[in-house]
Design an enzyme around this catalytic site. Structure first.
Site, PDB file in Angstrom:
ATOM      1  CG  HIS A 190     -18.798  24.861 -11.378  1.00 32.42           C
ATOM      2  ND1 HIS A 190     -17.730  25.694 -11.106  1.00 32.42           N
ATOM      3  CD2 HIS A 190     -18.369  23.975 -12.309  1.00 32.42           C
ATOM      4  CE1 HIS A 190     -16.697  25.308 -11.843  1.00 32.42           C
ATOM      5  NE2 HIS A 190     -17.057  24.264 -12.578  1.00 32.42           N
ATOM      6  CG  HIS A 245     -17.079  21.555 -20.084  1.00 26.84           C
ATOM      7  ND1 HIS A 245     -17.052  22.929 -19.927  1.00 26.84           N
ATOM      8  CD2 HIS A 245     -16.628  21.040 -18.914  1.00 26.84           C
ATOM      9  CE1 HIS A 245     -16.616  23.218 -18.714  1.00 26.84           C
ATOM     10  NE2 HIS A 245     -16.357  22.096 -18.087  1.00 26.84           N
ATOM     11  CG  ASP A 254     -18.189  24.405 -16.032  1.00 25.84           C
ATOM     12  OD1 ASP A 254     -17.120  24.974 -15.728  1.00 25.84           O
ATOM     13  OD2 ASP A 254     -18.530  23.303 -15.553  1.00 25.84           O
ATOM     14  CG  HIS A 298     -12.936  26.799 -13.916  1.00 30.59           C
ATOM     15  ND1 HIS A 298     -12.399  25.879 -13.043  1.00 30.59           N
ATOM     16  CD2 HIS A 298     -14.095  26.252 -14.372  1.00 30.59           C
ATOM     17  CE1 HIS A 298     -13.195  24.823 -12.982  1.00 30.59           C
ATOM     18  NE2 HIS A 298     -14.227  25.025 -13.778  1.00 30.59           N
TER      19      HIS A 298
END
Length: 304
Positions: free
Chosen positions: A238, A265, A242, A79
């Site tokens: 979000h 990720h 990411d 973040h």
């Protein structure tokens, strides 16, 4: 020319570690041109540096970590890395007195505030962009992610989250990136997870800092946070946050379009590694002010 950026002053804050549940002190320091993004653990003697590097990334169930050749790691970098990308910070030293960056509220917004508090300084060196020259795609079952040429930075993200509290029409987001759009539309989106997973992890002495204060928590039927979502498409937003942080692990803003379906990720990092491993897939670019894609024309000094 478009010049590299660092911070004007040192800034410091404290937060809670997602893994340990303990207090973590975070210090951001200005750095000279061509230093890059350096994460530093000051709880070790001597301190250990972790340059932002796609090949040092290890994805875990909880977060993204940078791991050096000795197996030493610094966790939960994603973040803050997204905030650095959002503000176009090329050079910074990030110090923590713990094995992890504090989780703050689970979004990038507190880090944006910290960077804005420090102020942005421009350095007398050209800013280098990574420009995508040809499509690169990574697939994993039905999940996929690709980077294709585009004169700017665009993200087209779709998730497939079959949950009664999440509207089907809130699972795709297309964003033309700029510092302003990142601060206004992306930075406040929080990480999310299921209560059963958090309870299991905490029973294993993991995620001890996880709480309603730093994540969207769901059960099988509803969102458990008293205040609900910050906006209807917070979950896919979000995921975009990411991805911005994951791609910035190369230390440079990307000129291209990322398209993804159910990516996370690990897939984001595989995509970045695949690009960097193919010298025909990208080139380094610098710009005079009048040439730069409008995406990157203005520093992110808009207040969140």
């Amino acid at each position: 020319m478009i010049r590299q950026r660092t911070l004007k002053s040192i800034v410091q804050t404290t937060g809670v570690g997602l893994h340990s549940g303990r207090k973590v002190t975070l210090i951001l320091r200005p750095a000279a041109a061509n230093t890059g993004v350096i994460y530093r653990r000051t709880d070790l003697n001597p301190p250990v540096d972790f340059p932002a590097d796609a090949n040092s990334v290890r994805d875990t169930m909880l977060c993204t970590a940078l791991v050096n050749e000795d197996g030493v790691r610094i966790s939960t970098v994603e973040h803050l890395n997204a905030a650095l990308a959002g503000m176009g910070i090329d050079n910074v030293i990030i110090e923590v007195d713990a094995p992890e960056i504090p989780i703050m509220d689970g979004s990038a917004s507190p880090f944006i505030y910290l960077l804005q508090s420090a102020g942005i300084d421009t350095l007398n060196a050209p800013k280098r962009f990574l420009r995508i020259k040809k499509p690169v795609r990574i697939e994993d079952g039905d999940k996929w992610a690709e980077l294709v040429p585009f004169n700017g930075f665009r993200l087209d993200f779709t998730i497939d989250f079959n949950h009664p509290a999440i509207d089907a029409d809130q699972q795709r987001l297309v964003l033309d990136f700029s510092s302003q759009s990142f601060i206004k539309d992306i930075s406040r989106a929080r990480t999310f997870g299921f209560m059963r997973d958090i309870e299991y992890l905490q029973s294993q002495n993991l995620a001890l800092g996880g709480s309603f204060d730093n994540a969207i928590v769901l059960d099988d039927y509803r969102i458990l946070n008293d205040d609900g979502l910050r906006f209807d498409n917070e979950l896919v937003t979000h995921k975009v946050l990411d991805a911005i942080g994951d791609l910035y692990m190369c230390g440079h803003n990307i000129i291209g379009e990322m398209r993804a379906y159910k990516s996370g990720h690990a897939l984001n990092n595989q995509l970045l590694r695949a690009v960097l491993a193919d010298q025909e897939a990208y080139e380094w670019a610098t710009f005079q002010a009048e040439e730069v894609p409008v995406t990157f024309a203005q520093p992110g000094m808009v207040l969140a």
